[in-house]
Design a protein around this motif. Structure first.
Motif, short mmCIF file in Angstrom:
data_model
loop_
_atom_site.label_atom_id
_atom_site.label_comp_id
_atom_site.label_asym_id
_atom_site.label_seq_id
_atom_site.Cartn_x
_atom_site.Cartn_y
_atom_site.Cartn_z
N PRO A 39 70.07 56.07 58.86
CA PRO A 39 68.67 55.77 59.13
C PRO A 39 68.18 54.53 58.36
CG PRO A 39 68.79 57.68 57.70
CD PRO A 39 70.21 57.27 58.01
N THR A 40 69.07 53.51 58.30
CA THR A 40 68.78 52.19 57.73
C THR A 40 68.63 52.23 56.21
OG1 THR A 40 67.66 51.75 59.84
CG2 THR A 40 67.54 50.03 58.22
N MET A 41 69.16 53.27 55.57
CA MET A 41 69.21 53.32 54.11
C MET A 41 70.25 52.31 53.59
SD MET A 41 67.12 55.77 52.98
CE MET A 41 67.78 56.06 51.34
N LEU A 42 70.06 51.85 52.35
CA LEU A 42 70.99 50.87 51.77
C LEU A 42 70.86 50.90 50.25
CD1 LEU A 42 72.88 48.29 51.92
CD2 LEU A 42 70.76 46.95 52.03
N VAL A 45 83.25 46.17 49.46
CA VAL A 45 83.35 45.30 48.29
C VAL A 45 83.28 43.84 48.77
CG1 VAL A 45 84.76 44.66 46.31
CG2 VAL A 45 84.84 47.01 47.17
N ARG A 46 82.33 43.08 48.23
CA ARG A 46 82.20 41.68 48.65
C ARG A 46 83.27 40.83 47.99
NH1 ARG A 46 78.35 38.65 51.23
NH2 ARG A 46 76.87 40.38 51.21
N LYS A 47 84.05 40.15 48.82
CA LYS A 47 85.18 39.36 48.33
C LYS A 47 84.89 37.87 48.25
CE LYS A 47 89.24 40.32 49.87
NZ LYS A 47 90.36 40.50 50.83
N ALA A 48 83.90 37.39 48.97
CA ALA A 48 83.61 35.95 49.02
C ALA A 48 82.12 35.77 49.23
CB ALA A 48 84.40 35.28 50.14
N PRO A 49 81.60 34.60 48.85
CA PRO A 49 80.18 34.33 49.08
C PRO A 49 79.87 34.34 50.58
CG PRO A 49 81.15 32.68 47.63
CD PRO A 49 82.28 33.47 48.20
N PRO A 50 78.61 34.49 50.94
CA PRO A 50 78.25 34.41 52.36
C PRO A 50 78.80 33.12 52.99
CG PRO A 50 76.39 35.16 51.08
CD PRO A 50 77.45 34.78 50.09
N GLN A 51 79.43 33.27 54.15
CA GLN A 51 80.10 32.15 54.78
C GLN A 51 79.22 31.40 55.76
OE1 GLN A 51 83.66 31.59 53.86
NE2 GLN A 51 82.60 32.80 52.29
N SER A 52 78.05 31.93 56.06
CA SER A 52 77.14 31.28 57.01
C SER A 52 75.72 31.69 56.67
CB SER A 52 77.47 31.70 58.44
OG SER A 52 77.14 33.07 58.64
N PRO A 53 74.73 30.91 57.12
CA PRO A 53 73.33 31.28 56.84
C PRO A 53 72.95 32.65 57.40
CG PRO A 53 73.48 29.00 57.61
CD PRO A 53 74.83 29.61 57.81
N GLY A 54 73.62 33.08 58.44
CA GLY A 54 73.27 34.36 59.04
C GLY A 54 73.88 35.57 58.37
N GLU A 55 74.84 35.35 57.47
CA GLU A 55 75.49 36.49 56.80
C GLU A 55 74.58 37.05 55.71
OE1 GLU A 55 79.42 37.33 54.04
OE2 GLU A 55 79.54 35.78 55.59
N ASN A 56 74.64 38.35 55.52
CA ASN A 56 73.83 38.99 54.49
C ASN A 56 74.07 38.34 53.13
OD1 ASN A 56 72.74 40.82 56.27
ND2 ASN A 56 74.01 42.53 55.63
N ARG A 57 72.96 38.09 52.42
CA ARG A 57 73.07 37.52 51.07
C ARG A 57 73.67 38.57 50.12
NH1 ARG A 57 73.35 32.57 51.93
NH2 ARG A 57 74.09 33.53 53.86
N GLY A 58 74.36 38.08 49.10
CA GLY A 58 74.95 38.98 48.12
C GLY A 58 75.83 38.21 47.17
N ALA A 59 76.41 38.90 46.20
CA ALA A 59 77.21 38.28 45.15
C ALA A 59 78.64 38.79 45.21
CB ALA A 59 76.61 38.58 43.78
N VAL A 60 79.58 37.90 44.94
CA VAL A 60 80.98 38.30 44.88
C VAL A 60 81.14 39.40 43.82
CG1 VAL A 60 83.32 37.53 44.30
CG2 VAL A 60 81.81 36.04 45.63
N GLY A 61 81.86 40.44 44.18
CA GLY A 61 82.07 41.56 43.26
C GLY A 61 81.09 42.70 43.43
N GLU A 62 80.05 42.50 44.25
CA GLU A 62 79.13 43.61 44.48
C GLU A 62 79.83 44.69 45.31
OE1 GLU A 62 76.47 43.76 48.08
OE2 GLU A 62 76.25 41.65 47.57
N PHE A 63 79.35 45.92 45.19
CA PHE A 63 79.85 47.00 46.03
C PHE A 63 78.66 47.80 46.50
CE2 PHE A 63 80.22 48.11 41.55
CZ PHE A 63 79.74 49.40 41.44
N PHE A 64 78.79 48.36 47.70
CA PHE A 64 77.61 48.97 48.32
C PHE A 64 78.03 49.91 49.44
CE2 PHE A 64 78.56 45.40 51.10
CZ PHE A 64 78.25 45.86 52.37
N TRP A 65 77.05 50.67 49.89
CA TRP A 65 77.15 51.35 51.18
C TRP A 65 75.75 51.66 51.68
CZ3 TRP A 65 80.44 50.21 54.33
CH2 TRP A 65 80.71 50.96 55.49
N ASP A 66 75.66 52.11 52.92
CA ASP A 66 74.37 52.35 53.54
C ASP A 66 74.37 53.71 54.22
OD1 ASP A 66 75.93 51.80 55.83
OD2 ASP A 66 75.35 49.68 55.79
N GLY A 67 73.27 54.04 54.87
CA GLY A 67 73.14 55.32 55.56
C GLY A 67 72.50 55.10 56.91
#
Length: 416
Positions: free
Chosen positions: A373-376, A349-371
């Motif tokens: 073999p690079t699934m997402l 669960v994303r709690k804060a905006p990306p803190q640096s240019p290198g951090e994955n982009r996304g929105a506060v409140g998003e939720f996710f998971w991956d797999g």
């Protein structure tokens, strides 16, 4: 002076209002940029084949496939390509278990052993003595059901180092020759890496969730999921053991060896889903298509409902997508590498905006998971958005996740 101050205050208010409106406005997608990004991943040799499906505002905004599902067979990555989604199985298991929670079948803070007695005697690994014999101690508290939902039970996978790893390898809980009940018996004999609740340790806890579903429902785990999730949502191509003919559409998994993408041999590629195995894992094992998984993801974006079918209550989903980690849980393995995150029930669960240019982009409140073999996939309620990114490359390539997120959000999106 008063007029000047009033004008200045009005101007500031209008600017703040404009900023808030701009921030609240749903993300404007550049679908051409997203498509170019997927094409470039294949053209640059970073993966053999990939696809992305973007859904926003109640409709599909983009589907793009590039490259090959099976390079050696000359079979392209397509809309109906079947994929081994590995840990993207986990949210399905979490939903299944939380359906039983909302029925009052268990409480989050119940001891796990109340339902699965094999776990009553678990011990914590505390090193080895001079003779190489494991030193074990009692845990500071029992494992709670909550712990198996958020990876704080203290379980490990089989690849732990040292003496603990040797015990885990000998027990081999996740052997495909075990039933779920046998898996639980073997896992309960593997010492914990730490006290329950002490750290975030990615593990076979979601497979324990599957065992708990099976125990509480009285149904085989796969049967329960088919009846209560797959069939209601119309997910006709998602299963742990698809029919043999489905192999003709299955994407090959490619391993990185010496900088080259090499196809897995059939024995390894087909071991989990297209061979005679007993274990139905809660943490992995599903084969699905992008369109089938879209049905599940749309249900999540719809707060538990899709196309008039309710799978889970909105309030239950709120629990699943809230940060369940105490601030005292400072050891979080690889989780911080994925962003400024907390963890709910089988979701980051994303709690804060990306803190640096290198951090994955996304929105506060998003939720996710991956797999693996690079699934997402991710769900972004703020922007009424979901994205499913599919490829079959091992080990997981986080740069592909970074780039597809950058293509979706763009460089200027703040993440709020």
């Amino acid at each position: 002076m008063r007029l000047w101050k009033a004008a200045a205050m009005l101007g500031a208010a209008l600017a703040a209002s404009t900023a808030m409106t701009a921030e609240a406005r749903p993300l404007k997608l550049d679908t051409r940029r997203i498509a170019r990004t997927v094409d470039a991943m294949v053209a640059d040799g970073r993966t053999v084949g990939a696809s992305v499906l973007v859904w926003q505002g109640g409709r599909e905004r983009l589907f793009r496939a590039a490259g090959m599902a099976d390079r050696e067979a000359g079979r392209p990555f397509a809309r109906d390509t079947l994929l081994q989604i590995y840990s993207m199985t986990k949210p399905v298991t979490g939903v299944a278990l939380m359906q039983l929670w909302e029925q009052g079948r268990f409480r989050l803070d119940d001891p796990l052993a109340k339902y699965l007695p094999d776990f009553a005697g678990v011990q914590v690994y505390a090193g080895e003595d001079a003779a190489g014999k494991p030193i074990l101690r009692a845990p500071s508290r029992p494992i709670l059901v909550r712990d198996i939902l958020r990876h704080t039970a203290g379980f490990i996978f089989h690849d732990a180092p040292g003496g603990l790893g040797r015990i885990a390898a000998a027990e081999n809980p996740l052997s495909l020759d075990h039933t779920l009940a046998e898996f639980g018996q073997h896992l309960a004999r593997v010492p914990l890496v730490d006290d329950p609740g002490a750290q975030w340790s990615y593990s076979a806890g979601v497979d324990v969730q599957a065992l708990l579903v099976e125990t509480l429902s009285g149904q085989p785990f796969a049967d329960y999921v088919r009846q209560h999730i797959f069939t209601p949502l119309g997910m006709k191509e998602t299963d742990w053991h698809p029919p043999r003919e489905a192999k003709a559409r299955l994407a090959r998994i490619y391993d990185v060896r010496g900088g080259t993408l090499v196809p897995q041999d059939d024995a390894r590629w087909l071991a989990q889903s297209f061979s005679s195995t007993k274990l139905t894992m809660g943490g992995s094992g599903l084969v699905s298509s992008v369109d089938d998984y879209l049905r599940f993801a749309r249900m999540l974006l719809g707060r538990g409902q899709a196309d008039g079918v309710r799978i889970i209550k909105p309030e239950t989903l709120d629990v699943m997508t809230s940060d369940m980690l105490d601030p005292a849980v400072t050891k979080r393995s690889f989780l911080p590498e994925k962003g400024t995150l907390g963890f709910g029930v089988d979701f980051a669960v994303r709690k804060a905006p990306p803190q640096s240019p290198g951090e994955n982009r996304g929105a506060v409140g998003e939720f996710f998971w991956d797999g693996a073999p690079t699934m997402l996939f991710w769900i972004d309620p703020t922007n009424d958005l979901l994205v499913i990114f599919a490829t079959q490359k091992l080990p997981m390539d986080g740069t592909l996740h970074r780039d597809i997120r950058a293509a979706v959000y763009g460089a200027d999106y703040s993440g709020r």
